[in-house]
Every structure is written in C-alpha cells, then in structure tokens.
Design an enzyme around this catalytic site. Structure first.
Site, short mmCIF file in Angstrom:
data_model
loop_
_atom_site.label_atom_id
_atom_site.label_comp_id
_atom_site.label_asym_id
_atom_site.label_seq_id
_atom_site.Cartn_x
_atom_site.Cartn_y
_atom_site.Cartn_z
CG ASP A 93 2.23 7.24 -3.69
OD1 ASP A 93 2.56 6.07 -3.98
OD2 ASP A 93 1.04 7.59 -3.51
CD1 TRP B 267 -3.73 7.52 -6.52
CD2 TRP B 267 -4.39 7.15 -4.42
NE1 TRP B 267 -4.59 6.44 -6.52
CE2 TRP B 267 -5.00 6.20 -5.26
CE3 TRP B 267 -4.66 7.11 -3.05
CZ2 TRP B 267 -5.87 5.21 -4.78
CZ3 TRP B 267 -5.52 6.13 -2.56
CH2 TRP B 267 -6.11 5.20 -3.42
CE LYS C 175 -2.56 0.62 -7.25
NZ LYS C 175 -2.69 1.76 -6.34
C1 LIG Z 1 -3.14 2.57 -5.30
C2 LIG Z 1 -2.44 3.79 -4.89
C3 LIG Z 1 -2.40 4.21 -3.54
C4 LIG Z 1 -3.19 3.53 -2.44
O1 LIG Z 1 -2.58 2.43 -1.97
P1 LIG Z 1 -3.20 1.61 -0.73
O2 LIG Z 1 -2.17 0.52 -0.63
O3 LIG Z 1 -4.55 1.16 -1.13
O4 LIG Z 1 -3.22 2.49 0.45
C5 LIG Z 1 -1.65 5.33 -3.24
N1 LIG Z 1 -0.99 6.01 -4.18
C6 LIG Z 1 -1.02 5.65 -5.48
C7 LIG Z 1 -0.27 6.44 -6.48
C8 LIG Z 1 -1.75 4.53 -5.87
O5 LIG Z 1 -1.79 4.17 -7.16
#
Ligand SMILES: *Cc1c(COP(=O)(O)O)cnc(C)c1O
Length: 354
Positions: free
Chosen positions: A167, A100, A191
């Site tokens: 993030d 990511w 999540k």
């Molecule tokens: C799941 C995830 C993403 C991706 O998210 P999307 O909403 O599918 O773009 C980005 N960063 C982390 C840390 C994630 O766990």
C-alpha cells in the site's frame, strides 16, 4: 490567496493541474463538451486513460510488458479486500505499522488465514519494525510503505522471494526506489497521484497466475485487466486529473527530481523540529517519513497561540489525525518548499514570542 496546504489527503496538487482540470470541466480540448459529459468509450477519453496508465509505469520505471495498470473505484480501502480476494489462497503475512495496515488486515481476514509478521503497535506505531523472520509458506507479504497518520516510512524493504504487496497510497512517486521489487502496488490517488475517486493498481503479470478463486467480476483483477480498466464506467474526472498530474511530474523531472525536492522539504522541517525546544517529533528519527511529519508541542499551553499563528500565516491542514492528535505536516509532491519555509518561520516566531 492560495493557502499553504499541508493537508494529509485529499491534498495539494500543482496549480497548473487545478487550472487545466477546471478549464476542461467547461470545455475539454476545444471539443465543445465538458470532460464530465463525454463517453468513457470515446477516443478522447481512451487517450486520457491510456496516457495515465503508461505515464504511471514510465514514472515508476516499470516495463509495460511485465505489468498491468488499473485505475479502479473504491480508493485504497477497496484494495485491502481485493488484494486478499484475488491472492490470499491459504495464508498471507502482514506487517502492522498502523491504522491503514490494521484495516488491510481486517479485510483480508475474510478470505483466509493471516499471520502478523511484525508490528510496531507496542510503541504507538512510532517506528518501522526491522529484522523480522518471513515464513516461506505465505502467499504474499503485505506492507504499508508510508504510515500517513504516524509519520513513519520504510526506508528499506524486506528482502524476500515471497511476493511483496505494498500500500503506497501516501508516498508513491515521491522517491526513487526499485518499484520492480513489488508484485502488486496500490495507492489511493488523492495523495501523490491526483484527486479522490480512484486507486492506481500496478500488478506484475506473472503474479496473476497465482489467482485460483472464482471472484465476482468487479472484485477480480483479471476482469479489469481484460477490459483495460474500463469494465464499467471508470471515475473519469479522477483519472483525468491523475493524467494531468503525472504529466506535470514528468515535465518537472520525474521521480528523481521530486525526490530531491521532497528531501529538502523534509530536512528543512525536521531540522527545525529538532532545533526548536518547543517542538518534538513523534516518529523515531531513522524511520521519519518525508511525506508526513508528525510532531507535538513540548508545552501544550502554547497550543492556542501556535494554532492562531499558523492559521494567520495562511497555513491549512496542520492538525494531526483525529486518532492521534498533535500536528502533522503533509509535504506531498506538489507542496512547494516555500510553504515549508513559511511553517518553519512560524515555529521560529513562536519560540521568539514564548
Ligand atoms: C489515505 C490512505 C488510505 C485510504 O485511502 P482511501 O482511498 O481513502 O481508501 C490507505 N492507506 C494509506 C497508507 C493511506 O495513506
């Protein structure tokens, strides 16, 4: 029967959230209309989005006078580029702790110069880099608090005066940290916040002064802030489920309470991974994530037996990410302790059988 859902995302949400959301699909608050067919400009929906926005800040313990909160389209992945489009004026620093982070880096490169301040790539991202130097000439430092695929998590955050952007897709609202350390936090909702279709973005208001570029409307944080996250039709159902889920979290005792539950779940599973000779954790112990536990079998020959056993126990979503293999148990806020106990029981049973 409801399965024990260890899926990494989209993932388990509290049953009462699923129940209320499904009722509102047919009849939203006795209005005679579905949540999906009302105007996003209606008073009823404005109340939903405003409740979600203010609950998010309340649970993060951030002062609404100092922060703007948005629910945007495009998931966390769109934030990879929006962050850079808005705030990367000359040079930005990134810490690379996995796939990511790498995707965030790739997108940011369209907008300016990047410096990779630290990386754990040399050991397949199984740890969190520490003791790195942070240069003073960067616009911001970007980190990924929890590395969903590798099962690592920052326990301490870099101490710096450089604006921090994080993030937090896979561990937001799972633990009590000082969220005010960050100038910008973003998280895909699927999540710990709600369902797929939106990302929560929380921005310190004084950080917005750093925006100098002309930016197309949809990519500009200022546009969305001006329009209270309603510049265009927002992802109404995702925001509605986020509201329900945030209300649930507040009701059960907020982040302080859920952190204790999350610690218990993680401790239970990691203790078994460390005790049981048939399993081995893949992340460095001190950096282990409380949200995503990654592990492998010490004897690959047991894979078909183990796989059959956990499926038999109504467990879902235990396979590791397609890029790394092995197993991953995602234990987000809504996963009950007894689901983890069920998995641990299967692991003990495998040892007995093998
Ligand atoms: C799941 C995830 C993403 C991706 O998210 P999307 O909403 O599918 O773009 C980005 N960063 C982390 C840390 C994630 O766990």
């Amino acid at each position: 029967m409801k399965k024990h859902n260890f899926c990494a995302g989209p993932c388990i949400l509290p049953n009462e959230v699923f129940k209320k959301a499904s009722e509102s699909l047919i009849d939203f608050n006795n209005s005679g209309l579905s949540i999906l067919e009302i105007s996003h400009r209606s008073d009823a929906f404005i109340e939903v989005i405003e409740t979600a926005r203010s609950l998010a800040l309340e649970l993060l313990e951030l002062n609404p006078n100092d922060y703007s909160t948005l629910f945007l389209h495009g998931g966390a992945s769109t934030q990879f580029l929006m962050v850079a489009y808005n705030f990367l004026n000359k040079k930005a620093g990134y810490i690379n702790t996995g796939c990511w982070s790498e995707k965030a880096i790739k997108e940011a490169k369209f907008f300016g110069e990047l410096t990779e301040i630290a990386s754990s790539k040399n050991q397949d991202f199984n740890y969190i880099p520490k003791n790195f130097e942070i240069p003073l000439n960067i616009d911001y430092l970007h980190i990924t608090s929890n590395n969903t695929i590798y099962g690592t998590q920052f326990k301490e955050f870099p101490k710096t005066d450089i604006p921090l952007i994080c993030d937090m897709s896979s561990d937001i609202l799972s633990r009590k940290i000082d969220y005010s350390k960050f100038s910008l936090i973003y998280a895909g909702a699927q999540k710990n916040i709600g369902t797929a279709g939106t990302a929560l973005v929380v921005i310190k208001k004084d950080f917005l002064a750093k925006i100098t570029r002309e930016i197309p409307s949809m990519m500009s944080y200022k546009t969305h802030i001006q329009h209270k996250s309603m510049f265009n039709t927002p992802p109404v159902f995702a925001i509605y489920t986020a509201m329900l889920n945030l209300q649930w979290l507040k009701k059960i005792g907020g982040v302080e309470f859920i952190e204790k539950v999350n610690d218990k779940k993680a401790k239970l599973l990691y203790s078994e991974i460390d005790r049981n000779p048939l399993f081995k954790g893949t992340a460095k112990k001190e950096d282990r994530s409380t949200m995503n536990a990654t592990f492998i079998l010490t004897n690959e020959k047991l894979k078909p037996i183990f796989d059959e056993m956990w499926k038999e126990a109504e467990i879902n979503g235990l396979n590791g990410h397609r890029s790394v293999g092995g197993y991953r148990a995602s234990m987000y806020n809504a996963l009950p302790l007894y689901s983890v106990q069920t998995l641990v029981d299967v692991m003990i049973e495998l040892e007995r059988k093998a």
